[in-house]
Write an enzyme that holds these catalytic residues in place. Structure first.
Site, PDB file in Angstrom:
ATOM      1  N   ASP A 212       0.928  -1.229  -0.123  1.00  0.00           N
ATOM      2  CA  ASP A 212      -0.018   0.086  -0.140  1.00  0.00           C
ATOM      3  C   ASP A 212       0.927   1.238   0.108  1.00  0.00           C
ATOM      4  OD1 ASP A 212      -1.493   2.328   0.710  1.00  0.00           O
ATOM      5  OD2 ASP A 212      -2.736   0.979   1.883  1.00  0.00           O
ATOM      6  N   LYS A 237      -5.998  10.264  -2.324  1.00  0.00           N
ATOM      7  CA  LYS A 237      -5.036  11.062  -1.538  1.00  0.00           C
ATOM      8  C   LYS A 237      -4.327  11.949  -2.308  1.00  0.00           C
ATOM      9  CE  LYS A 237      -6.922   8.820   1.818  1.00  0.00           C
ATOM     10  NZ  LYS A 237      -6.502   7.668   2.577  1.00  0.00           N
TER      11      LYS A 237
HETATM   12  C1  LIG Z   1      -7.077   6.352   2.543  1.00  0.00           C
HETATM   13  C2  LIG Z   1      -6.080   5.100   2.576  1.00  0.00           C
HETATM   14  C3  LIG Z   1      -6.805   3.936   2.015  1.00  0.00           C
HETATM   15  C4  LIG Z   1      -8.126   3.773   1.592  1.00  0.00           C
HETATM   16  O1  LIG Z   1      -8.375   4.591   0.372  1.00  0.00           O
HETATM   17  P1  LIG Z   1      -9.955   5.164  -0.043  1.00  0.00           P
HETATM   18  O2  LIG Z   1      -9.685   5.599  -1.236  1.00  0.00           O
HETATM   19  O3  LIG Z   1     -10.484   5.782   1.217  1.00  0.00           O
HETATM   20  O4  LIG Z   1     -10.834   3.671   0.085  1.00  0.00           O
HETATM   21  C5  LIG Z   1      -5.716   2.714   2.133  1.00  0.00           C
HETATM   22  N1  LIG Z   1      -4.688   2.991   2.696  1.00  0.00           N
HETATM   23  C6  LIG Z   1      -3.947   4.281   3.268  1.00  0.00           C
HETATM   24  C7  LIG Z   1      -2.769   4.224   3.769  1.00  0.00           C
HETATM   25  C8  LIG Z   1      -4.933   5.278   3.215  1.00  0.00           C
HETATM   26  O5  LIG Z   1      -4.537   6.251   3.719  1.00  0.00           O
END
Ligand SMILES: *Cc1c(COP(=O)(O)O)cnc(C)c1O
Length: 423
Positions: A212, A237
């Protein structure tokens, strides 16, 4: 520009800043329009019955569903999605990409594709709340067991977690989140990828390694280059960058991404045309926004570190020279990013007093937008996390997380300075 819209970054000889603006789009394909139009059609007409047959053949028998096939139906693929995926792949230095309706949609597709009842999964810690909830909720209900790695910089710690996991069942997936939120804990991706190879010798199959990459994003960390099989990013993000959309990306080889894209079609979690178009627009300024936010964050982190009412600042740029985390950070990351936590000298009362005085920072969860955000972790993002685990991940009543935006740094520093006078 390369003839092949999915050719890797190296193949183009161009910089990310250039690729983010125009890669993969040919104005001749849309009346000469300099910018890609939004194609909202849910379905696509076949020119003939024979062509219809061939389109389906190409989709279902091709190397990666929908990658080179003509369009059929928008849940399978549509023009804005295809263009966005080409650009996401090139920014990650990947062969292929799939875009999803959210980061969690990408994460769930990866887990459903690689885990089955009886399997175990190794993961770094702490995990994003949604990922934790998925693994320990619905997936646990399917007989999939998750095992945390206590220290993802130590091979011994990884081996210990794997021994425990293998007693339950084969390891289908090693899921890495690095840097972790909010601890900024670092995992050694290359070490974990090599370890997956070792596990592969002890069971039928090598576990798939997913990373991730949301916390730093495509411009500051390239997990695939360090041996990861799949790179997952919440586009909500930094890539989206304006706090006005939700999206997720998955990048990797054609062989890895193709089957998960087929699964996406079945789950119905593709990204819609308008959001895909918004993201194409966002990506054009991604390098500019990133550079400004990172510079602002460095300024603010230094200001906070030197402030008498601040106890500690967990900013990647401050990782101790000579520490194991620093060594991996230097090898693996292109910068410290623009989201970090700090602890004030005080507790909830002082934190709330300070937050309520802020005028430029907005109080909200999420990160990576043009605007600066701040939140009190213990009572918001970590509300559901029990206090002892909260302490373990470094979140107490004095912890605040900020995501630094692209405003003028002097205004951000002044806003924090006047708010810290609240106590
Ligand atoms: C926000 C986030 C997610 C999930 O993303 P969404 O677009 O809100 O589903 C997953 N991993 C991390 C580290 C995040 O900050």
């Amino acid at each position: 520009m390369s003839d092949n819209p999915l050719e890797g970054h190296e193949g183009t000889g161009l910089h990310p800043d250039t690729l983010a603006v125009g890669f993969g789009y040919d104005p001749a394909s849309a009346y000469g329009a300099v910018k890609p139009p939004i194609v909202l059609s849910s379905t696509f007409a076949y020119p003939s019955a024979q062509a219809a047959k061939e389109v389906h053949q190409a989709y279902f028998d091709g190397p990666s569903p929908e990658r080179d096939a003509p369009y059929i139906y928008a849940r399978l693929d549509h023009p804005n999605l295809k263009l966005l995926q080409a650009r996401l792949a090139v920014l990650d230095g990947a062969e292929d990409a799939a875009a999803f309706s959210s980061g969690m949609a990408a994460i769930s597709a990866v887990m459903l594709a690689h885990l089955k009842p009886g399997d175990s999964v190794l993961h770094t810690t702490p995990l994003y709340g949604g990922t934790h909830g998925l693994l320990y909720g619905p997936l646990a209900g399917l007989g999939i067991r998750a095992f945390p790695i206590a220290d993802a910089l130590s091979e011994k710690s990884v081996e210990a977690a794997a021994e425990t996991a293998l007693k339950h069942g084969p390891i289908g997936l090693i899921h890495i989140e690095s840097p972790a939120n909010p601890t900024a804990g670092i995992a050694d991706i290359a070490m974990l990828a090599a370890f997956a190879g070792e596990v592969g010798k002890r069971q039928d199959k090598r576990p798939v390694v997913s990373v991730d990459n949301t916390f730093l994003g495509s411009l500051l960390q390239k997990p695939l280059k360090h041996g990861a099989d799949l790179c997952i990013t919440s586009l909500t993000k930094y890539a989206g960058g304006h706090s006005d959309l939700l999206g997720g990306a998955l990048t990797g080889s054609v062989a890895r991404v193709g089957p998960i894209r087929m699964l996406r079609t079945l789950l119905g979690t593709h990204m819609d045309p308008f959001t895909s178009w918004l993201l194409l627009r966002s990506l054009e300024t991604f390098p500019l926004r990133n550079a400004r936010a990172n510079a602002n964050a460095a300024t603010i982190a230094a200001f906070l570190r030197d402030h008498p009412k601040v106890e500690a600042v967990t900013y990647l740029g401050f990782l101790a020279e000579g520490s194991p985390a620093r060594a991996v950070y230097d090898r693996q990351c292109g910068g410290a990013g623009s989201t970090f936590s700090f602890r004030i000298r005080g507790g909830e009362r002082q934190a709330f007093a300070m937050l309520d005085r802020l005028k430029v920072f907005r109080m909200a969860v999420s990160l990576g937008g043009t605007e600066s955000l701040i939140c009190h972790s213990a009572t918001t993002t970590h509300y559901l996390v029990p206090p002892d685990i909260r302490r373990e991940v470094g979140v107490d009543d004095s912890s605040l997380r900020i995501s630094v935006g692209i405003e003028h740094p002097d205004d951000l520093v002044a806003d924090l300075a006047q708010a810290l006078d609240a106590f």
